[in-house]
Scaffold this motif. Structure first.
Motif, PDB file in Angstrom:
ATOM      1  N   PRO A  22       0.904  -1.309  -0.213  1.00  0.00           N
ATOM      2  CA  PRO A  22       0.223  -0.203  -0.019  1.00  0.00           C
ATOM      3  C   PRO A  22       0.880   1.588  -0.210  1.00  0.00           C
ATOM      4  O   PRO A  22       1.792   0.925   0.325  1.00  0.00           O
ATOM      5  CB  PRO A  22      -0.775   0.100   1.529  1.00  0.00           C
ATOM      6  N   ALA A  23       0.497   2.160  -0.446  1.00  0.00           N
ATOM      7  CA  ALA A  23       1.100   3.622  -0.451  1.00  0.00           C
ATOM      8  C   ALA A  23       1.097   3.429   0.747  1.00  0.00           C
ATOM      9  O   ALA A  23       0.135   3.623   1.712  1.00  0.00           O
ATOM     10  CB  ALA A  23       0.347   4.584  -1.401  1.00  0.00           C
ATOM     11  N   ARG A  24       2.089   4.279   1.273  1.00  0.00           N
ATOM     12  CA  ARG A  24       2.455   5.154   2.343  1.00  0.00           C
ATOM     13  C   ARG A  24       1.434   6.001   3.597  1.00  0.00           C
ATOM     14  O   ARG A  24       1.067   7.436   2.296  1.00  0.00           O
ATOM     15  CB  ARG A  24       4.199   5.407   3.173  1.00  0.00           C
ATOM     16  N   SER A  25       1.123   6.151   5.047  1.00  0.00           N
ATOM     17  CA  SER A  25       0.333   7.115   5.083  1.00  0.00           C
ATOM     18  C   SER A  25       0.484   8.670   5.570  1.00  0.00           C
ATOM     19  O   SER A  25       1.798   8.293   6.102  1.00  0.00           O
ATOM     20  CB  SER A  25      -0.693   6.825   6.045  1.00  0.00           C
ATOM     21  N   PHE A  26      -0.277   9.688   5.447  1.00  0.00           N
ATOM     22  CA  PHE A  26       0.281  10.275   6.051  1.00  0.00           C
ATOM     23  C   PHE A  26       1.053  10.595   7.762  1.00  0.00           C
ATOM     24  O   PHE A  26       2.138  11.005   8.030  1.00  0.00           O
ATOM     25  CB  PHE A  26      -0.476  11.708   6.266  1.00  0.00           C
ATOM     26  N   ARG A  27      -0.037   9.375   7.854  1.00  0.00           N
ATOM     27  CA  ARG A  27       0.245   9.557   9.618  1.00  0.00           C
ATOM     28  C   ARG A  27       1.758   8.726   9.668  1.00  0.00           C
ATOM     29  O   ARG A  27       3.266   9.061  10.067  1.00  0.00           O
ATOM     30  CB  ARG A  27      -0.084   8.483  10.632  1.00  0.00           C
ATOM     31  N   GLN A  28       2.329   8.172   8.798  1.00  0.00           N
ATOM     32  CA  GLN A  28       3.553   6.906   9.159  1.00  0.00           C
ATOM     33  C   GLN A  28       4.600   8.259   8.083  1.00  0.00           C
ATOM     34  O   GLN A  28       5.909   8.402   8.056  1.00  0.00           O
ATOM     35  CB  GLN A  28       3.980   5.928   7.919  1.00  0.00           C
ATOM     36  N   TRP A  29       4.656   9.173   7.590  1.00  0.00           N
ATOM     37  CA  TRP A  29       5.425   9.920   6.428  1.00  0.00           C
ATOM     38  C   TRP A  29       5.835  10.940   7.804  1.00  0.00           C
ATOM     39  O   TRP A  29       7.040  10.947   8.257  1.00  0.00           O
ATOM     40  CB  TRP A  29       4.774  10.829   5.616  1.00  0.00           C
ATOM     41  N   ALA A  30       4.793  11.371   8.612  1.00  0.00           N
ATOM     42  CA  ALA A  30       4.865  12.685   9.597  1.00  0.00           C
ATOM     43  C   ALA A  30       5.518  11.989  10.999  1.00  0.00           C
ATOM     44  O   ALA A  30       6.689  12.793  11.394  1.00  0.00           O
ATOM     45  CB  ALA A  30       3.659  12.705   9.941  1.00  0.00           C
ATOM     46  N   ALA A  31       5.472  10.504  11.334  1.00  0.00           N
ATOM     47  CA  ALA A  31       5.866   9.763  12.254  1.00  0.00           C
ATOM     48  C   ALA A  31       7.188   9.897  11.774  1.00  0.00           C
ATOM     49  O   ALA A  31       8.285   9.746  12.507  1.00  0.00           O
ATOM     50  CB  ALA A  31       5.971   8.459  12.190  1.00  0.00           C
ATOM     51  N   ASP A  32       7.738   9.767  10.875  1.00  0.00           N
ATOM     52  CA  ASP A  32       8.744   9.907  10.130  1.00  0.00           C
ATOM     53  C   ASP A  32      10.232  11.340  10.066  1.00  0.00           C
ATOM     54  O   ASP A  32      11.174  11.362  10.467  1.00  0.00           O
ATOM     55  CB  ASP A  32       9.587   8.973   8.449  1.00  0.00           C
ATOM     56  N   HIS A  33       9.197  12.506  10.035  1.00  0.00           N
ATOM     57  CA  HIS A  33      10.185  13.436  10.307  1.00  0.00           C
ATOM     58  C   HIS A  33       9.937  14.571  11.672  1.00  0.00           C
ATOM     59  O   HIS A  33       9.157  15.345  10.721  1.00  0.00           O
ATOM     60  CB  HIS A  33       9.455  14.430   9.060  1.00  0.00           C
ATOM     61  N   LEU A  34       9.383  13.478  12.425  1.00  0.00           N
ATOM     62  CA  LEU A  34       8.367  14.265  13.657  1.00  0.00           C
ATOM     63  C   LEU A  34       9.950  15.449  14.263  1.00  0.00           C
ATOM     64  O   LEU A  34       9.378  16.821  14.545  1.00  0.00           O
ATOM     65  CB  LEU A  34       8.122  13.317  14.584  1.00  0.00           C
ATOM     66  N   ALA A  35      10.515  15.115  14.499  1.00  0.00           N
ATOM     67  CA  ALA A  35      12.281  15.831  15.114  1.00  0.00           C
ATOM     68  C   ALA A  35      11.683  17.052  14.811  1.00  0.00           C
ATOM     69  O   ALA A  35      12.107  18.205  14.641  1.00  0.00           O
ATOM     70  CB  ALA A  35      13.334  14.775  14.431  1.00  0.00           C
ATOM     71  N   VAL A  36      11.411  17.642  13.548  1.00  0.00           N
ATOM     72  CA  VAL A  36      10.993  19.033  12.333  1.00  0.00           C
ATOM     73  C   VAL A  36      10.211  19.453  13.145  1.00  0.00           C
ATOM     74  O   VAL A  36      10.776  20.854  13.377  1.00  0.00           O
ATOM     75  CB  VAL A  36      11.347  18.394  10.441  1.00  0.00           C
ATOM     76  N   PHE A  37       8.948  18.655  13.500  1.00  0.00           N
ATOM     77  CA  PHE A  37       8.302  19.385  13.818  1.00  0.00           C
ATOM     78  C   PHE A  37       8.218  19.763  15.781  1.00  0.00           C
ATOM     79  O   PHE A  37       7.807  20.452  16.437  1.00  0.00           O
ATOM     80  CB  PHE A  37       7.035  19.413  13.395  1.00  0.00           C
ATOM     81  N   GLU A  38       9.070  18.717  16.302  1.00  0.00           N
ATOM     82  CA  GLU A  38       9.358  19.154  18.046  1.00  0.00           C
ATOM     83  C   GLU A  38       9.506  20.414  18.377  1.00  0.00           C
ATOM     84  O   GLU A  38      10.426  20.579  17.917  1.00  0.00           O
ATOM     85  CB  GLU A  38       9.715  17.888  18.374  1.00  0.00           C
TER      86      GLU A  38
END
Length: 282
Positions: free
Chosen positions: A264-280
């Motif tokens: 399946p195509a990756r979800s936004f939640r999966q993408w965001a979890a991988d890049h969460l440090a940018v938003f912390e």
């Protein structure tokens, strides 16, 4: 040998990572020093669309080209295609946009992408077109206000877009080069669901474990904010694109990612979890 243009960009860098141990890879960029950490085994070449000699060097000995251009209204695609054809390149995989399929899309950016696609199809080389919806990574533009204020600001926050993970786009690009059955095809690429900016904000909030709020822009606020980053003609194209999204033009979900890569195509939640440090918060 595969040449990756835009090698330090959002999708180009993902293509480099995935080609890693496969075919020989050459990365074209204006800033070669940025490539070493992305793909240590790739050959790096400095290329500039305004310098025909640099393009000739970039495509020499190349079998396939991943073609990405970003200067709206310019003929950079035609310049690279000319050099590639003269060098005997066999296959071009072009990063385009899903909007080219929408007859209601008549903005500057979409017209430019349609012209680029026509140039690729008429190049005399084998071709594959990739037509993604908006990148999930576009939400990285929210990072500053999320960290500092816990706020996301945007236009038409309740309009949905089936945005796609740039990594999925890159995976399809690599399959187009390394597997049969992709020449002469146009792949429309979406994520697994259509989400609004308000819903994306809520998902980020849950992942971060702190409250975030969405603040709706008026069109003039969007025009002013985008005008600080883009030429006026591009800003107007973005505003028209946002209107199409509000009318539902970008909410359709397709299955091409699953068909091509077998998952399946990756979800936004999966993408965001991988890049969460940018938003912390720091």
């Amino acid at each position: 040998m595969i040449l990756v243009t835009g090698a330090s960009g959002t999708v180009g860098r993902e293509v480099l990572r995935r080609l890693g141990s496969g075919p020989a890879v050459r990365a074209m960029t204006r800033q070669p020093e940025r490539i070493a950490s992305l793909a240590p085994t790739a050959e790096t070449v400095q290329g500039d669309y305004d310098d025909p000699a640099s393009l000739a060097r970039a495509v020499r000995g190349v079998d396939g080209v991943f073609l990405v251009t970003g200067r709206v209204g310019r003929d950079d695609d035609a310049r690279l295609l000319r050099a590639a054809r003269e060098a005997g390149v066999r296959h071009v995989v072009k990063l385009s946009a899903a909007a080219v399929e929408d007859e209601r899309a008549d903005d500057l950016i979409t017209h430019w992408q349609r012209e680029n696609e026509e140039a690729v199809r008429g190049s005399g080389m084998e071709w594959t077109l990739l037509r993604p919806r908006s990148f999930m990574s576009n939400t990285l533009s929210w990072a500053g206000s999320v960290r500092a204020e816990g706020v996301v600001r945007g236009l038409y926050g309740t309009s949905a877009n089936a945005c796609v993970d740039p990594g999925d786009i890159a995976e399809v690009a690599v399959r187009a080069f390394t597997e049969p059955g992709h020449t002469g095809r146009a792949h429309t690429l979406t994520g697994p669901e259509a989400l609004t900016a308000v819903e994306q904000t809520a998902q980020l909030s849950a992942l971060l474990g702190r409250p975030l709020r969405f603040e709706e822009w008026e069109p003039e606020q969007a025009r002013a904010a985008w005008g600080a980053r883009y030429p006026a003609a591009v800003v107007e194209a973005l505003l028209r694109s946002a209107e199409r999204q509000r009318a539902g033009a970008k909410a359709g979900v397709g299955g091409t990612v699953r068909e091509v890569v077998g998952r399946p195509a990756r979800s936004f939640r999966q993408w965001a979890a991988d890049h969460l440090a940018v938003f912390e918060q720091v």
